[in-house]
Design an enzyme around this catalytic site. Structure first.
Site, mmCIF file in Angstrom:
data_model
loop_
_atom_site.group_PDB
_atom_site.id
_atom_site.type_symbol
_atom_site.label_atom_id
_atom_site.label_comp_id
_atom_site.label_asym_id
_atom_site.label_seq_id
_atom_site.Cartn_x
_atom_site.Cartn_y
_atom_site.Cartn_z
ATOM 1 N N HIS A 35 0.980 5.288 1.232
ATOM 2 C CA HIS A 35 0.362 6.311 2.083
ATOM 3 C C HIS A 35 0.281 7.644 1.334
ATOM 4 O O HIS A 35 1.279 8.098 0.770
ATOM 5 C CB HIS A 35 1.210 6.554 3.336
ATOM 6 C CG HIS A 35 1.248 5.411 4.285
ATOM 7 N ND1 HIS A 35 0.487 5.371 5.426
ATOM 8 C CD2 HIS A 35 1.956 4.252 4.267
ATOM 9 C CE1 HIS A 35 0.745 4.240 6.081
ATOM 10 N NE2 HIS A 35 1.626 3.545 5.401
ATOM 11 N N HIS A 51 0.845 -1.194 0.000
ATOM 12 C CA HIS A 51 0.000 0.000 0.000
ATOM 13 C C HIS A 51 0.880 1.242 0.000
ATOM 14 O O HIS A 51 2.036 1.196 0.411
ATOM 15 C CB HIS A 51 -0.936 0.012 1.216
ATOM 16 C CG HIS A 51 -0.218 -0.094 2.514
ATOM 17 N ND1 HIS A 51 0.233 -1.301 3.010
ATOM 18 C CD2 HIS A 51 0.162 0.845 3.415
ATOM 19 C CE1 HIS A 51 0.849 -1.110 4.166
ATOM 20 N NE2 HIS A 51 0.839 0.191 4.436
HETATM 21 P P1 AMP Z 1 2.270 0.544 7.271
HETATM 22 O O1 AMP Z 1 2.772 0.826 8.665
HETATM 23 O O2 AMP Z 1 2.992 1.274 6.192
HETATM 24 O O3 AMP Z 1 2.150 -0.945 7.034
HETATM 25 O O4 AMP Z 1 0.814 1.160 7.257
HETATM 26 C C1 AMP Z 1 -0.329 0.489 7.697
HETATM 27 C C2 AMP Z 1 -1.400 1.511 7.897
HETATM 28 O O5 AMP Z 1 -2.641 0.866 7.849
HETATM 29 C C3 AMP Z 1 -1.325 2.250 9.228
HETATM 30 O O6 AMP Z 1 -1.221 3.647 9.003
HETATM 31 C C4 AMP Z 1 -2.640 1.879 9.910
HETATM 32 O O7 AMP Z 1 -3.194 2.954 10.636
HETATM 33 C C5 AMP Z 1 -3.514 1.497 8.741
HETATM 34 N N1 AMP Z 1 -4.579 0.537 9.024
HETATM 35 C C6 AMP Z 1 -4.457 -0.647 9.667
HETATM 36 N N2 AMP Z 1 -5.657 -1.270 9.722
HETATM 37 C C7 AMP Z 1 -6.541 -0.473 9.065
HETATM 38 C C8 AMP Z 1 -7.929 -0.560 8.771
HETATM 39 N N3 AMP Z 1 -8.674 -1.602 9.163
HETATM 40 N N4 AMP Z 1 -8.511 0.455 8.098
HETATM 41 C C9 AMP Z 1 -7.775 1.522 7.701
HETATM 42 N N5 AMP Z 1 -6.453 1.665 7.942
HETATM 43 C C10 AMP Z 1 -5.842 0.678 8.616
#
Ligand code: AMP
Ligand code: ZN
Length: 138
Positions: A103, A101
């Site tokens: 950001h 993903h």
């Molecule tokens: P990363 O640390 O780059 O893997 O980013 C993961 C992101 O996913 C974090 O910013 C979390 O806040 C977000 N996240 C985790 N679970 C969910 C969810 N169910 N819905 C929306 N965002 C999520």
């Protein structure tokens, strides 16, 4: 291609509700549940690839084109003052959800985050820089 216990596979497939701001056949873009700023969103590839090393090049290219388009759209709508596009690979790099993903983080003056997200600077010698440069040059 998907993983049965991956939360982003479930969100991408619409099995878990999300605040979706964009969707097409390859991507779903949702608001982050723990946002860094107002509007922090995630471009989620619908197929399961753990990280950028696994991601096919054509999807990587499409993800960046979509990130660019959304950065423009979000900046116009949210009237933010700047924009970070961040993508983490591996636990050491801060990845917590192991499904690729990107950001999208709108930045606002005085938003309480550091100007830059978020590293200290090393001081490397010319020799060290030359060594890295030689190893990486293709
Ligand atoms: P990363 O640390 O780059 O893997 O980013 C993961 C992101 O996913 C974090 O910013 C979390 O806040 C977000 N996240 C985790 N679970 C969910 C969810 N169910 N819905 C929306 N965002 C999520
Ligand atoms: Zn997944």
């Amino acid at each position: 291609m998907r993983e049965s216990d991956c939360i982003f596979c479930k969100i991408a497939a619409g099995e878990i509700p999300s605040k979706t701001i964009y969707e097409d056949e390859k991507f779903r873009v949702i608001l982050d549940i723990n946002p860094a700023t107002k509007g922090h969103a995630l471009v989620i590839v619908k197929e399961h690839y753990e990280n950028i090393y696994e991601l096919p090049e054509d999807i990587a290219a499409a993800a960046m084109v979509l990130a660019k388009r959304l950065a423009k759209h979000m900046t116009e709508i949210l009237k933010c003052d700047g924009f970070n596009i961040i993508q983490n690979n591996g636990k050491t790099a801060g990845q917590t959800v192991f499904h690729f993903h990107v950001h999208l983080i709108p930045r606002y003056e005085g938003d309480g985050n550091q100007e830059k997200m978020c590293w200290d600077h090393l001081e490397l010698s010319q020799e060290e820089l030359d060594d890295i440069c030689q190893k990486l040059f293709q």
